[in-house]
Design a protein around this motif. Structure first.
Motif, PDB file in Angstrom:
ATOM      1  N   HIS A 121      -5.679   0.111  -5.966  1.00  0.00           N
ATOM      2  CA  HIS A 121      -4.927   1.103  -5.467  1.00  0.00           C
ATOM      3  C   HIS A 121      -4.127   1.927  -6.758  1.00  0.00           C
ATOM      4  O   HIS A 121      -3.845   2.895  -6.604  1.00  0.00           O
ATOM      5  N   TYR A 122      -3.674   1.173  -7.628  1.00  0.00           N
ATOM      6  CA  TYR A 122      -2.913   1.676  -8.606  1.00  0.00           C
ATOM      7  C   TYR A 122      -3.500   1.563 -10.210  1.00  0.00           C
ATOM      8  O   TYR A 122      -2.921   2.133 -11.124  1.00  0.00           O
ATOM      9  N   HIS A 140       0.676  -1.077   0.132  1.00  0.00           N
ATOM     10  CA  HIS A 140       0.144  -0.022   0.045  1.00  0.00           C
ATOM     11  C   HIS A 140       0.849   1.271  -0.034  1.00  0.00           C
ATOM     12  O   HIS A 140       0.375   2.361  -0.379  1.00  0.00           O
ATOM     13  N   SER A 182       5.664   6.189  -7.759  1.00  0.00           N
ATOM     14  CA  SER A 182       4.376   6.995  -8.363  1.00  0.00           C
ATOM     15  C   SER A 182       3.602   5.553  -8.520  1.00  0.00           C
ATOM     16  O   SER A 182       3.812   4.616  -8.405  1.00  0.00           O
ATOM     17  N   PRO A 183       2.136   6.037  -8.839  1.00  0.00           N
ATOM     18  CA  PRO A 183       1.458   4.633  -9.216  1.00  0.00           C
ATOM     19  C   PRO A 183       1.758   4.038 -10.193  1.00  0.00           C
ATOM     20  O   PRO A 183       1.486   2.543 -10.191  1.00  0.00           O
ATOM     21  N   GLN A 184       2.468   4.224 -11.389  1.00  0.00           N
ATOM     22  CA  GLN A 184       2.910   3.380 -12.404  1.00  0.00           C
ATOM     23  C   GLN A 184       3.989   2.607 -12.106  1.00  0.00           C
ATOM     24  O   GLN A 184       4.074   1.548 -12.276  1.00  0.00           O
ATOM     25  N   MET A 208       4.465   1.636  -8.934  1.00  0.00           N
ATOM     26  CA  MET A 208       3.903   0.684  -8.017  1.00  0.00           C
ATOM     27  C   MET A 208       3.278  -0.339  -8.614  1.00  0.00           C
ATOM     28  O   MET A 208       3.308  -1.673  -8.294  1.00  0.00           O
ATOM     29  N   ARG A 209       2.324  -0.081  -9.616  1.00  0.00           N
ATOM     30  CA  ARG A 209       1.624  -1.165 -10.392  1.00  0.00           C
ATOM     31  C   ARG A 209       2.811  -2.119 -11.042  1.00  0.00           C
ATOM     32  O   ARG A 209       2.601  -3.212 -11.212  1.00  0.00           O
ATOM     33  N   PRO A 254       3.078   4.009  -1.233  1.00  0.00           N
ATOM     34  CA  PRO A 254       3.063   4.220  -2.664  1.00  0.00           C
ATOM     35  C   PRO A 254       4.765   5.030  -2.914  1.00  0.00           C
ATOM     36  O   PRO A 254       4.974   5.919  -2.434  1.00  0.00           O
ATOM     37  N   HIS A 270      -3.305   7.219 -14.866  1.00  0.00           N
ATOM     38  CA  HIS A 270      -2.350   7.979 -14.173  1.00  0.00           C
ATOM     39  C   HIS A 270      -1.775   8.901 -15.112  1.00  0.00           C
ATOM     40  O   HIS A 270      -0.861   9.843 -14.770  1.00  0.00           O
TER      41      HIS A 270
END
Length: 282
Positions: A269-270, A165, A170-172, A174-175, A167, A276
């Motif tokens: 979450h991502y 969880h 960035s979201p990218q 993390m994904r 981060p 994004h």
């Protein structure tokens, strides 16, 4: 006139690499610029590596070996060079990690180093405000090569759900990192479990630790604090760590349920990478 720095080949693996590169280039009758063109880089980069001002990459080393027909000399050397870029207090652990037959780890804050993507690792390492971020990153990625050996170590990783969880980058990033974890479902020698929030209090609330086992040497426990790392083969400490790890495994989700949780966090979450992306400026 080119300023040629005198190197002491015995000073460090990087100095030895640079001196050998210069010696073999000159024996081949090539200038730095000429060799650079052959291996698709600038002559300036060749010069920086020859004078130990720049750390070579594995790709550069492979191209140099092909260009100078060295029989893989630089490809063999680059591992030592990159390992020497690690913090002094970590180098001994990295050497032991590379020799281990079995690696088990509990990570409470982030993904284990051997399983990090390049972008995630860069974001993690940058938090330490290092002077040589790219060199440290290259060294971390080099460590991961032990997973690609003909006979890799058995790696068992328990990651706290909090790390999924948090981060980082960035979201990218993390994904991509969580997708990378999911890719290990097909790896024979790597297993990942998630310690869920619902487990509550557990056997390692005090923090992360690594447990190394060898074919013929004593087991080792490794921990880190803010400043440095600590290894011990003390039998009582090793026994206590093994007991705590067994409790963590019992509290964690199964490998299959862990993969499902990773996937759920990744999607919830991502999201989709496209969500994004920044809109273009008209």
């Amino acid at each position: 006139m080119v300023n040629i720095r005198s190197l002491d080949p015995s000073a460090s693996p990087l100095d030895y690499y640079g001196s050998e590169l210069r010696r073999l280039r000159e024996e081949a009758g090539l200038s730095q610029t000429q060799l650079g063109k052959i291996v698709f880089c600038t002559g300036s980069l060749v010069g920086q590596i020859e004078t130990a001002h720049k750390v070579p990459t594995r790709e550069f080393s492979e191209r140099i070996d092909a260009a100078l027909m060295t029989g893989g000399l630089f490809t063999r050397l680059v591992g030592l060079v990159l390992r020497s870029q690690l913090p002094a207090w970590f180098q001994e652990y990295a050497e032991m990690e590379a020799q281990a037959a079995y690696i088990s780890t509990y990570q409470s804050q982030m993904v284990y180093g051997l399983l990090q993507t390049e972008a995630y690792a860069r974001a993690v390492l940058a938090t330490g405000l290092p002077d040589k971020l790219e060199e440290l990153l290259a060294a971390r990625l080099e460590r991961q090569r032990i997973l690609e050996k003909v006979r890799p170590p058995m790696v068992w990783v328990i990651i706290d759900e909090a790390a999924l969880h948090r981060p980082i980058g960035s979201p990218q990033i993390m994904r991509a990192q969580l997708a990378h974890l999911l890719s290990f479902r097909e790896a024979r020698w790597t297993r990942i479990q998630i310690l869920p929030f619902k487990a509550g209090e557990h056997a390692s609330l005090i923090g992360s630790f690594n447990f190394l086992r060898f074919d013929s040497d004593p087991d080792i426990v490794y921990t880190e604090d803010v400043i440095a790392g600590h290894m011990t083969a003390n039998p009582d400490t090793v026994r206590e760590a093994a007991l705590r790890y067994a409790h963590l495994q019992a509290s964690a989700l199964s490998v299959e349920d862990s993969a499902e949780l990773i996937m759920r966090v990744m999607e919830e979450h991502y999201g989709d990478p496209a969500e994004h992306e920044q809109p273009g400026v008209a």
